[in-house]
Design a protein around this motif. Structure first.
Motif, PDB file in Angstrom:
ATOM      1  N   HIS A 330       0.925  -1.186  -0.065  1.00  0.00           N
ATOM      2  CA  HIS A 330       0.475  -0.109   0.068  1.00  0.00           C
ATOM      3  C   HIS A 330       1.132   1.329   0.097  1.00  0.00           C
ATOM      4  CE1 HIS A 330      -3.952  -1.913   1.030  1.00  0.00           C
ATOM      5  NE2 HIS A 330      -3.531  -2.887   2.145  1.00  0.00           N
ATOM      6  N   ARG A 331       0.471   2.490  -0.582  1.00  0.00           N
ATOM      7  CA  ARG A 331       1.414   3.384  -0.842  1.00  0.00           C
ATOM      8  C   ARG A 331       0.668   4.258  -0.144  1.00  0.00           C
ATOM      9  NH1 ARG A 331      -0.323   2.778  -6.351  1.00  0.00           N
ATOM     10  NH2 ARG A 331      -2.075   4.744  -7.064  1.00  0.00           N
ATOM     11  N   GLU A 332      -0.922   4.013   1.089  1.00  0.00           N
ATOM     12  CA  GLU A 332      -1.534   5.655   0.915  1.00  0.00           C
ATOM     13  C   GLU A 332      -1.626   5.183   2.679  1.00  0.00           C
ATOM     14  OE1 GLU A 332      -3.144   8.309   1.062  1.00  0.00           O
ATOM     15  OE2 GLU A 332      -2.485   8.137  -1.353  1.00  0.00           O
ATOM     16  N   ALA A 333      -2.255   5.085   3.695  1.00  0.00           N
ATOM     17  CA  ALA A 333      -2.379   4.779   5.195  1.00  0.00           C
ATOM     18  C   ALA A 333      -3.334   3.159   4.833  1.00  0.00           C
ATOM     19  CB  ALA A 333      -3.392   5.214   5.688  1.00  0.00           C
ATOM     20  N   VAL A 334      -3.278   2.908   5.175  1.00  0.00           N
ATOM     21  CA  VAL A 334      -4.024   1.178   5.233  1.00  0.00           C
ATOM     22  C   VAL A 334      -5.198   1.436   7.270  1.00  0.00           C
ATOM     23  CG1 VAL A 334      -3.783  -1.035   5.868  1.00  0.00           C
ATOM     24  CG2 VAL A 334      -2.133   0.152   5.152  1.00  0.00           C
ATOM     25  N   HIS A 335      -6.357   1.437   6.745  1.00  0.00           N
ATOM     26  CA  HIS A 335      -7.058   1.175   7.265  1.00  0.00           C
ATOM     27  C   HIS A 335      -7.980   0.335   7.754  1.00  0.00           C
ATOM     28  CE1 HIS A 335      -7.731   5.718   6.405  1.00  0.00           C
ATOM     29  NE2 HIS A 335      -7.652   5.691   4.522  1.00  0.00           N
ATOM     30  N   ALA A 348      -6.496  -9.931   5.153  1.00  0.00           N
ATOM     31  CA  ALA A 348      -6.670  -8.370   3.876  1.00  0.00           C
ATOM     32  C   ALA A 348      -6.405  -7.629   4.266  1.00  0.00           C
ATOM     33  CB  ALA A 348      -8.223  -8.970   3.562  1.00  0.00           C
ATOM     34  N   THR A 349      -5.899  -6.299   3.240  1.00  0.00           N
ATOM     35  CA  THR A 349      -5.915  -4.843   3.794  1.00  0.00           C
ATOM     36  C   THR A 349      -6.666  -3.466   3.847  1.00  0.00           C
ATOM     37  OG1 THR A 349      -3.759  -5.381   3.109  1.00  0.00           O
ATOM     38  CG2 THR A 349      -3.977  -5.422   5.913  1.00  0.00           C
ATOM     39  N   CYS A 350      -7.146  -2.413   3.577  1.00  0.00           N
ATOM     40  CA  CYS A 350      -7.615  -2.072   2.589  1.00  0.00           C
ATOM     41  C   CYS A 350      -7.273  -0.526   3.080  1.00  0.00           C
ATOM     42  CB  CYS A 350      -8.886  -2.257   3.433  1.00  0.00           C
ATOM     43  SG  CYS A 350      -9.415  -1.492   4.797  1.00  0.00           S
ATOM     44  N   SER A 351      -7.352   0.031   1.717  1.00  0.00           N
ATOM     45  CA  SER A 351      -6.218   1.368   1.920  1.00  0.00           C
ATOM     46  C   SER A 351      -7.479   2.462   1.275  1.00  0.00           C
ATOM     47  CB  SER A 351      -4.991   1.161   1.372  1.00  0.00           C
ATOM     48  OG  SER A 351      -4.475   2.506   1.474  1.00  0.00           O
ATOM     49  N   LYS A 352      -6.642   3.454   0.501  1.00  0.00           N
ATOM     50  CA  LYS A 352      -6.848   4.241  -0.711  1.00  0.00           C
ATOM     51  C   LYS A 352      -7.141   3.743  -1.451  1.00  0.00           C
ATOM     52  CE  LYS A 352      -6.443   8.563  -2.716  1.00  0.00           C
ATOM     53  NZ  LYS A 352      -6.604   9.025  -3.943  1.00  0.00           N
ATOM     54  N   ASP A 353      -8.169   3.326  -2.908  1.00  0.00           N
ATOM     55  CA  ASP A 353      -8.076   2.869  -4.507  1.00  0.00           C
ATOM     56  C   ASP A 353      -8.131   1.089  -3.411  1.00  0.00           C
ATOM     57  OD1 ASP A 353      -7.701   4.997  -5.519  1.00  0.00           O
ATOM     58  OD2 ASP A 353      -5.508   4.556  -5.539  1.00  0.00           O
ATOM     59  N   SER A 586       6.356   3.350  11.792  1.00  0.00           N
ATOM     60  CA  SER A 586       6.778   5.028  11.745  1.00  0.00           C
ATOM     61  C   SER A 586       5.434   6.114  12.158  1.00  0.00           C
ATOM     62  CB  SER A 586       8.227   5.677  11.316  1.00  0.00           C
ATOM     63  OG  SER A 586       7.387   5.046  10.233  1.00  0.00           O
ATOM     64  N   GLY A 587       4.861   4.937  11.061  1.00  0.00           N
ATOM     65  CA  GLY A 587       3.204   5.532  11.269  1.00  0.00           C
ATOM     66  C   GLY A 587       2.764   5.935  12.052  1.00  0.00           C
ATOM     67  N   ASN A 588       1.531   5.914  12.249  1.00  0.00           N
ATOM     68  CA  ASN A 588       0.512   6.098  13.511  1.00  0.00           C
ATOM     69  C   ASN A 588      -0.474   4.921  13.257  1.00  0.00           C
ATOM     70  OD1 ASN A 588       1.026   8.718  14.213  1.00  0.00           O
ATOM     71  ND2 ASN A 588      -0.828   9.225  13.772  1.00  0.00           N
ATOM     72  N   VAL A 604      -1.317  -2.843  11.361  1.00  0.00           N
ATOM     73  CA  VAL A 604      -0.862  -1.712  10.535  1.00  0.00           C
ATOM     74  C   VAL A 604      -1.190  -0.257  10.217  1.00  0.00           C
ATOM     75  CG1 VAL A 604      -2.234  -3.590   8.346  1.00  0.00           C
ATOM     76  CG2 VAL A 604      -3.849  -1.963   9.238  1.00  0.00           C
ATOM     77  N   SER A 605      -0.402   0.417   9.385  1.00  0.00           N
ATOM     78  CA  SER A 605      -0.150   1.806   9.859  1.00  0.00           C
ATOM     79  C   SER A 605      -0.261   3.189   9.194  1.00  0.00           C
ATOM     80  CB  SER A 605       1.315   1.779  10.539  1.00  0.00           C
ATOM     81  OG  SER A 605       2.213   1.592   9.686  1.00  0.00           O
ATOM     82  N   ALA A 606      -0.926   4.086   9.325  1.00  0.00           N
ATOM     83  CA  ALA A 606      -0.912   5.266   8.576  1.00  0.00           C
ATOM     84  C   ALA A 606       0.620   5.914   7.841  1.00  0.00           C
ATOM     85  CB  ALA A 606      -1.034   6.554   8.726  1.00  0.00           C
ATOM     86  N   ASP A 607       1.422   5.260   7.975  1.00  0.00           N
ATOM     87  CA  ASP A 607       2.787   4.883   6.842  1.00  0.00           C
ATOM     88  C   ASP A 607       2.600   4.525   5.511  1.00  0.00           C
ATOM     89  OD1 ASP A 607       3.487   3.203   8.088  1.00  0.00           O
ATOM     90  OD2 ASP A 607       5.312   3.795   8.527  1.00  0.00           O
ATOM     91  N   GLY A 608       1.591   3.293   5.646  1.00  0.00           N
ATOM     92  CA  GLY A 608       1.498   1.880   4.506  1.00  0.00           C
ATOM     93  C   GLY A 608       2.021   0.926   4.960  1.00  0.00           C
TER      94      GLY A 608
END
Length: 628
Positions: A330-335, A348-353, A586-588, A604-608
Motif C-alpha cells: 500500500h502506498r497510502e494509510a492502511v485502515h 486482507a487489508t484496505c486503503s485508498k483505491d 513509524s506511522g500511527n 497496520v499503519s498510516a504510512d502504508g
C-alpha cells in the motif's frame, strides 16, 4: 523508547517476523548488496534486509524515527543509515555490521535530518550530509568511529545540497551536488580540513537530482530536474557534454552506470531508459508505475532493480530489458486488517483505491481489488468465506468474491457521509454498518437482494467500530461522539450506553461476553460491564496520542493495542499490565489483529506498512474477566 513507563521498559520485546512495505520516497533507498544475494531498503524506522532467493527478512532496528537515507560500503561489511528527527534535535547516523546485523556505533552531529551518506571505496571514511536546517558535510573515521572534520556543504551564494557520493578509487575525494551547485572535495587529513572546488557548467543552471561516478573516477554524471544528464571531468572540474536533445519528462531522478559506458536513466515520469553515447540516445526503455527513486545493479549489471515512489520494487533483466514486479504494498494509510474465520494463512487489508489479500507464509499479495479514487475504511470476511464486505467513503457497501475479487453486490447510498465501520453476523444473513453521520444500519442479505431492515439513530458522530456477539442478538458500536452503545439487534432497541470524555476508536467484547474493553483519544483503556454499562476500571494505555486499534485473544487472557505512539503493546487482561512491546512502525498504527491460532499479530499503519510480529510465548492464564 522515548515514551515508556517504567513497567513498559521491563516488558518483553515482540519479535518482528516480516514486514510488508517499502518506503519508495527515499532517493537511492533500495540497494542491492555487493554479495548479490540481498536487497536492503528502509521501512519506517527499520532497515529491512531481504534474501533475494528465499525472501527471508532480517531487520536492523535502532532508529527512533523514520530512516531518511541508507548506504552500503563497497566491501559489503558495513551499512550506515540516517534518520529524521525533530527540528533542533540531533539526528543519528547508525553504523551497522552487515554480517552480524548488529549496531556498531551511533554518530551524532547533524541536526534535524541526515540527507545523504557515502562510504569511501576502502571503508576508511563515511561522509554524511545534513538536511536543509543543518547544511553541513562531515567526514567520519569508520574504524575509530569518530568525526575527522566538517564544513558547510555549499557556498553562501549557492542553494541546498542534497546528494553526496564518494570517489570510486580514492578515499580522500568525494562529490556533493544540489541546487545549482556541484563540488568536488579533497580531504586534507594532516590539517583536518576539507577543500572544495566548484565545477563549471558554463551557462547551464541546473538542480541536480542524481549523481554517479564512473568506476575509473575520470568522469561523473549528474541527472537534473530539467530532464537532462551532464557529464563532468573529475580532474579539471569542467562539464564535457550534456544531453539528450529531447529532455526526459519530470526530471532524471536516478542513474546507473554500466561497465560498457552506457547509462541507465530513471525519471520522475516512471521511464527507465538505456542511453548510449555522448548524445544520450535512448536505445531501449520500459515504463514502471510511479516515479523512479532508486536504481541499483546486481553484480556486473546483468540484472538491476528499480524502486519507485508508489512503493513498488521491480527486477529488470538487462539483456531482455523487461521489468518484473517483485514487491508491492500500500502506498497510502492502511485502515483495516482482518483474518478470515479460522485461518491464519490469509489476511486482507484496505486503503485508498484498493483492498489486498495477502498470503502470510510468503508475505505476498494474492489478490488486489481496485476501486480508483475511493477510500476503503473497513473490511470483513463473511464467516462462510463466500464474500469480503467493505465500507467506502462514497457511502457504498461493496461485497467481493474472495478468490476472484469480482464484485458480488453493491449497496448504494448506505450512509450519507461515507461508510466508516462494518460487521457481519455469524449466520451471514445480516450486515451492520456505521456511517460518518452516526447512523447504524442493519441490512438483510439474501441470495440476490440486500434490504435495509432498520436504522438506529443515537450516535451524533462517525461510528468507528462495530462488534457483534456470537449469538447475533446483541452488538456494540463505538463512536467519535464519546459514546459506546450496546444494542439489542433482535428487538432493534438500545440496551446500554457507555459515556466517556473521549472519541472512541475501538471496542472489543471479552470472549465470555459479559465485559467490554474500549479505547480512543484519551489514551485510556476502559473495562466495562455489558449488563449495565458500568465502568470496572481504566488503564493508562499510552503516554502520547490516541489508541486506534485493539484485539483480544480467543481465550480472553491477553489483548493488544496500537496507536499514535507507534508501539504495539500486548496486555495481560486480568493484571492490566503490558507484557510485550513491538517497536517498528513509524506511522500511527490504525488497526491490529491477533491471528486465529495465535501464531502472530498483524499491525497496520498510516504510512502504508504492514508488520507481522511473532506471537510471544506467554503463560496461558485461563480466562476469567477482570476483578472489579
Amino acid at each position: 523508547m522515548a515514551t515508556a513507563t517504567p513497567e513498559e521498559r521491563e516488558a518483553g520485546r515482540l519479535e518482528l517476523r516480516a514486514a510488508i512495505g517499502f518506503n519508495g520516497h527515499i532517493a537511492s533507498g533500495l540497494i542491492c548488496h555487493p554479495d548479490n544475494k540481498h536487497l536492503l531498503y528502509p521501512l519506517g524506522c527499520t532497515v529491512v534486509i531481504q534474501d533475494l532467493a528465499s525472501k527471508k527478512q532480517s531487520f536492523l532496528q535502532g532508529h527512533t524515527n523514520n530512516v531518511s537515507c541508507i548506504v552500503v560500503s563497497s566491501s559489503g561489511n558495513y551499512v550506515a543509515s540516517g534518520q529524521v528527527t525533530f527540528m533542533g534535535f540531533k539526528a543519528d547516523i547508525i553504523l551497522w555490521d552487515f554480517q552480524k546485523k548488529e549496531l556498531l556505533a551511533r554518530l551524532s552531529l547533524h541536526k534535524g535530518k541526515i540527507e545523504g551518506l557515502a562510504f569511501s571505496p576502502n571503508d576508511l571514511y563515511l561522509v554524511s550530509l545534513g538536511g536543509r536546517d543543518d547544511g553541513s558535510v562531515v567526514v567520519w573515521d569508520v574504524p575509530r568511529r569518530e568525526a575527522v572534520c566538517g564544513s558547510p556543504a555549499s557556498a553562501r551564494s549557492a542553494g541546498n545540497v542534497t546528494i553526496v557520493q564518494c570517489s570510486a578509487c580514492r578515499d580522500e575525494m568525494f562529490i556533493t551536488a544540489g541546487v545549482e551547485t556541484i563540488r568536488v572535495w579533497e580531504l586534507d587529513l594532516p590539517n583536518r580540513k576539507l577543500r572544495p572546488t566548484e565545477c563549471q557548467t558554463g551557462q547551464l543552471r541546473r538542480v541536480i537530482t542524481s549523481l554517479k561516478i564512473a568506476d575509473d573516477d575520470n568522469y561523473f554524471y549528474v541527472g537534473t530536474s530539467t530532464g537532462d544528464v551532464l557529464k563532468v571531468n573529475t580532474r579539471n572540474k569542467l562539464m564535457t557534454d550534456f544531453g539528450p536533445q529531447k529532455k526526459f519528462s519530470l526530471g532524471v531522478t536516478a542513474l546507473l552506470l554500466l561497465k560498457t559506458g552506457d547509462v541507465i536513466v530513471g525519471t520522475g515520469g516512471g521511464t527507465v531508459a538505456l542511453c548510449k553515447g555522448s548524445n544520450y540516445k535512448v536505445m531501449k526503455n520500459i515504463q514502471v508505475q510511479g516515479g523512479v527513486t532508486s536504481l541499483t545493479r546486481r553484480g556486473q549489471g546483468h540484472q538491476f532493480f528499480v524502486g519507485t515512489n508508489t512503493c513498488q520494487i521491480y527486477r529488470v533483466n538487462y539483456a531482455a530489458f523487461k521489468e518484473e514486479l517483485i514487491t508491492t504494498c500500500h502506498r497510502e494509510a492502511v485502515h483495516d486488517v482482518v483474518f478470515p474465520s479460522g485461518t491464519s494463512d490469509l489476511f486482507a487489508t484496505c486503503s485508498k483505491d484498493d483492498i489486498r489479500v495477502w498470503h502470510t507464509p510468503e508475505n505476498r499479495e494474492l489478490l488486489r481489488i481496485v476501486i480508483p479514487n475511493m477510500t476503503c475504511y473497513a473490511i470483513e470476511f463473511m464467516r462462510d468465506g463466500k464474500s469480503i464486505i467493505s465500507a467506502w467513503n462514497d457511502g457504498k457497501i461493496r461485497a467481493f468474491m474472495p478468490e476472484s475479487g469480482r464484485e458480488k453486490y453493491v449497496i448504494n447510498n448506505a450512509h450519507s457521509l461515507g461508510v466508516t465501520a462494518i460487521a457481519a453476523t455469524n449466520d451471514c444473513k445480516r450486515i451492520l454498518s456505521g456511517g460518518g453521520e452516526g447512523q447504524v444500519r442493519l441490512w438483510a442479505i439474501g441470495e440476490k437482494t440486500q434490504k435495509l431492515e432498520v436504522v438506529l439513530k443515537e450516535h451524533i458522530s462517525a461510528v468507528s467500530c462495530i462488534k457483534i456477539k456470537k449469538n447475533d442478538k446483541e452488538c456494540v458500536t463505538a463512536s467519535l461522539d464519546g459514546t459506546c452503545i450496546i444494542w439489542d439487534i433482535g428487538r432493534f432497541t438500545r440496551k446500554q450506553m457507555i459515556l466517556a470524555n473521549t472519541l472512541f476508536k475501538c471496542v472489543c467484547y471479552h470472549p465470555e461476553e459479559y465485559q467490554l474493553i474500549t479505547s480512543g483519544t484519551d489514551r485510556k483503556i476502559g473495562y466495562w460491564e455489558v449488563y449495565d454499562g458500568s465502568a470496572i476500571r481504566d488503564l493508562e494505555g499510552s503516554l502520547s496520542g490516541s489508541i486506534n486499534g485493539m484485539d483480544i485473544t480467543s481465550d480472553g487472557a491477553y489483548f493488544v493495542t496500537g496507536g499514535d505512539d507507534h508501539l504495539v503493546k500486548m496486555w495481560d487482561y486480568n493484571e492490566g499490565t503490558v507484557t510485550h512491546i513491538g517497536v517498528g512502525h513509524s506511522g500511527n498504527i490504525t488497526r491490529l489483529k491477533i491471528c486465529p491460532g495465535k501464531k502472530y499479530i498483524v499491525s497496520v499503519s498510516a504510512d502504508g506498512a504492514i508488520l507481522l510480529w511473532k506471537y510471544p510465548a506467554v503463560p496461558d492464564t485461563g480466562t476469567g474477566a477482570a476483578a472489579s
